[in-house]
Design a protein around this motif. Structure first.
Motif, mmCIF file in Angstrom:
data_model
loop_
_atom_site.group_PDB
_atom_site.id
_atom_site.type_symbol
_atom_site.label_atom_id
_atom_site.label_comp_id
_atom_site.label_asym_id
_atom_site.label_seq_id
_atom_site.Cartn_x
_atom_site.Cartn_y
_atom_site.Cartn_z
ATOM 1 N N LYS A 32 4.913 -4.636 4.912
ATOM 2 C CA LYS A 32 4.214 -6.082 4.498
ATOM 3 C C LYS A 32 3.201 -5.734 3.247
ATOM 4 N N LYS A 33 3.152 -6.578 2.389
ATOM 5 C CA LYS A 33 2.183 -6.306 1.273
ATOM 6 C C LYS A 33 0.954 -6.033 1.658
ATOM 7 N N PRO A 34 0.029 -5.482 0.926
ATOM 8 C CA PRO A 34 0.323 -4.902 -0.456
ATOM 9 C C PRO A 34 0.777 -3.486 -0.358
ATOM 10 N N TYR A 35 1.546 -3.186 0.907
ATOM 11 C CA TYR A 35 2.205 -1.904 1.039
ATOM 12 C C TYR A 35 3.453 -1.946 0.063
ATOM 13 N N ASP A 36 3.712 -0.729 -0.362
ATOM 14 C CA ASP A 36 4.971 -0.524 -0.982
ATOM 15 C C ASP A 36 6.191 -0.134 0.264
ATOM 16 N N LEU A 58 -4.947 14.496 -2.882
ATOM 17 C CA LEU A 58 -3.658 13.926 -2.597
ATOM 18 C C LEU A 58 -3.522 12.861 -3.736
ATOM 19 N N ASP A 59 -2.111 12.888 -4.028
ATOM 20 C CA ASP A 59 -1.581 11.944 -5.017
ATOM 21 C C ASP A 59 -1.057 10.574 -4.296
ATOM 22 N N THR A 60 -2.329 9.636 -4.328
ATOM 23 C CA THR A 60 -2.084 8.639 -3.256
ATOM 24 C C THR A 60 -1.234 7.707 -3.720
ATOM 25 N N HIS A 61 -0.607 7.862 -5.306
ATOM 26 C CA HIS A 61 0.557 6.855 -5.505
ATOM 27 C C HIS A 61 1.726 6.944 -4.704
ATOM 28 N N ASN A 62 1.710 8.192 -4.094
ATOM 29 C CA ASN A 62 3.124 8.701 -3.504
ATOM 30 C C ASN A 62 3.110 8.004 -1.989
ATOM 31 N N PHE A 63 2.091 7.467 -1.636
ATOM 32 C CA PHE A 63 2.058 7.008 -0.236
ATOM 33 C C PHE A 63 0.996 5.739 -0.118
ATOM 34 N N ASN A 64 1.377 5.038 1.129
ATOM 35 C CA ASN A 64 0.533 3.795 1.198
ATOM 36 C C ASN A 64 -0.598 4.685 2.186
ATOM 37 N N VAL A 65 -1.639 4.776 1.634
ATOM 38 C CA VAL A 65 -2.847 5.750 2.356
ATOM 39 C C VAL A 65 -3.670 4.651 2.981
ATOM 40 N N ASP A 107 -5.436 5.006 -5.187
ATOM 41 C CA ASP A 107 -5.229 3.790 -4.125
ATOM 42 C C ASP A 107 -5.617 4.064 -2.809
ATOM 43 N N MET A 108 -6.095 3.331 -2.104
ATOM 44 C CA MET A 108 -6.502 3.499 -0.563
ATOM 45 C C MET A 108 -6.955 2.430 0.039
ATOM 46 N N ARG A 109 -6.579 2.228 1.236
ATOM 47 C CA ARG A 109 -7.121 1.259 2.183
ATOM 48 C C ARG A 109 -8.157 1.653 2.948
ATOM 49 N N PHE A 110 -9.175 1.240 3.207
ATOM 50 C CA PHE A 110 -10.098 1.570 3.897
ATOM 51 C C PHE A 110 -10.289 0.624 5.372
ATOM 52 N N ILE A 111 -10.265 0.986 6.606
ATOM 53 C CA ILE A 111 -10.656 0.235 7.900
ATOM 54 C C ILE A 111 -11.921 0.840 8.626
ATOM 55 N N GLU A 112 -12.974 0.204 8.699
ATOM 56 C CA GLU A 112 -14.165 0.511 9.298
ATOM 57 C C GLU A 112 -14.109 0.389 10.854
#
Length: 465
Positions: A32-36, A58-65, A107-112
């Protein structure tokens, strides 16, 4: 706390800010977006030394972080004891995790939230939201790194949870600060009996490791440099006692540095009670035994710094593979940081059980090692197994530092194949310089330096909300 903290510099680079925010959803899925969908989803649990170092390298462009943690900042724990007495302000050592990542253009998504359960078969995590504990979120992962860290260990001692202060999080520092302030104010009333005054002004520190020693040193500085001016009639009655079950404090340090610390504490009037066990803690006294002789010790404030244990999620994960995860101390990992008995799960830091000690610099080195391996194996379908084709993780001690009060510190540093030791004012200057260098941003370094300058010019403040 400061012992064995890495002396390897973690440099921050000024780069563009990139902020990402978790969108409300019941289930986050890599499809699901915004994940690749062409990238694997890497979930990091925690924002401590290990996981923050991973994010830096980490090269965050290689993962959905995705980063999941109940706190949205990295805490520079070596300066936590100084926050308890106003030498350093709390916000100065808290760096928002989004800032750390954003400055590097990553790039990163943070969830508290706090991860409370895991289904290792479906690779799904259950999260309890920090701001609404009744609300739960589920996310999927392809790779998982567990870096939830440790919490205080009471060793089952009765009364510790109810009456003691701890020193692991920023809220703990605020609680100690408030407890000290309240004790002084209560003791200032003229109708307080001398015995009650002495009890209120007695601070007991349980645990002779770096955290307990550093707190005792910081507290001594507060008493002699500030309280002696503000409340001279009370300051001379303030007593600091350090309780340690072993024969000496700072058992991981060189014997010469231990002797220097114990001599300085004796000179500064800090009472050391070694070979002393705490049996129970009441609301006004604690029960101890020294060489088999039991006694009651009245106190006004007690700070428990006697040890750490893995946080609850580590035990939750252990329960999923009980035949393999047989240690009650935490997650058993191999030399490649893989959680034994699982697939695609790594762990590092204080929540693990390995041949390395639970130290900040160990977690940092583990984070850097794992980030490099993940970068190299980002496009490999079986990274979890093929990681063992790389060199295993090897810990290299970069030295030990501890502040012990009176503008003095101790240091044990590697020099080629030897260990050199430093103590005294010069070691204190080295300790301060290292702190400023090691902090995660220029903003944090300037904030701490400003705090120290204000303390030197105007003294500390014990004001607290």
């Amino acid at each position: 706390m400061f012992a064995k903290t890495s002396l390897r510099v973690l440099r921050a680079h000024n780069m563009r800010v990139f902020r990402t925010y978790a969108t409300p959803a019941t289930l986050y899925d890599a499809s699901k977006k915004p994940y690749d969908a062409n990238k694997k989803t890497l979930v990091l649990l925690g924002t401590g030394w290990g996981t923050t170092t991973i994010l830096k390298n980490l090269d965050t462009h290689n993962f959905n972080v995705v980063v999941v943690s109940p706190r949205n900042y990295f805490l520079f724990t070596p300066l936590l004891p100084s926050c308890t007495v106003g030498t350093t302000e709390s916000r100065s050592i808290m760096e928002p995790i989004r800032h750390i990542v954003g400055r590097r253009g990553k790039d990163m998504r943070f969830i508290e939230a706090e991860c409370t359960d895991i289904d290792i078969a479906t690779k799904q995590l259950k999260l309890t939201r920090t701001l609404d504990p009744t609300a739960h979120t589920h996310i999927k992962y392809d790779h998982l790194v567990v870096g939830v860290g440790g919490t205080y260990n009471t060793f089952g001692t009765p009364g510790v949870e109810q009456h003691a202060c701890f020193l692991k999080e920023i809220n703990d520092a605020s609680k100690i600060r408030r407890r000290l302030k309240d004790a002084i104010e209560k003791a200032s009333f003229g109708d307080v009996a001398p015995e009650e005054r002495d009890r209120l002004l007695h601070v007991v520190v349980v645990g002779g490791g770096p955290t307990g020693v550093e707190f005792a040193g910081e507290l001594h500085d507060l008493v002699t440099e500030d309280l002696a001016k503000w409340v001279p009639s009370l300051s001379r009655h303030i007593k600091i006692t350090l309780v340690e079950a072993l024969p000496n404090v700072l058992p991981s340090f060189d014997k010469r540095l231990v002797n220097y610390t114990q001599h300085l504490f004796a000179k500064n009037g800090i009472q050391l009670r070694t070979n002393t066990r705490v049996h129970s803690v009441g609301d006004r006294t604690l029960r101890v035994s020294t060489d088999g002789v039991e006694s009651d010790v009245p106190y006004g404030t007690i700070v428990w710094a006697a040890g750490i244990r893995a946080r609850q999620f580590a035990h939750t994960l252990r329960a999923k593979v009980p035949d393999v995860q047989t240690s009650a101390r935490g997650l058993i990992i191999d030399d490649y940081l893989r959680v034994q008995g699982t697939q695609d799960i790594w762990a590092l830091g204080d929540c693990t059980v390995s041949k390395n000690a639970p130290l900040a610099q160990v977690a940092s080195q583990q984070g850097k090692w794992l980030a490099r391996r993940l970068n190299a194996l980002a496009h490999d379908a079986d990274a979890f197994q093929k990681i063992q084709t790389h060199e295993p993780f090897t810990y290299a001690s970069n030295g030990s530092l501890a502040y012990i009060g009176s503008e003095r510190a101790i240091a044990e540093l590697p020099w080629f194949n030897k260990q050199i030791t430093l103590n005294g004012p010069f070691a204190s200057v080295f300790w301060k310089a290292y702190c400023l260098w090691e902090l995660s941003s220029v903003r944090s370094s300037l904030s701490v330096a400003t705090d120290w300058a204000k303390r030197a010019l105007f003294g500390r403040t014990m004001s607290v909300d």
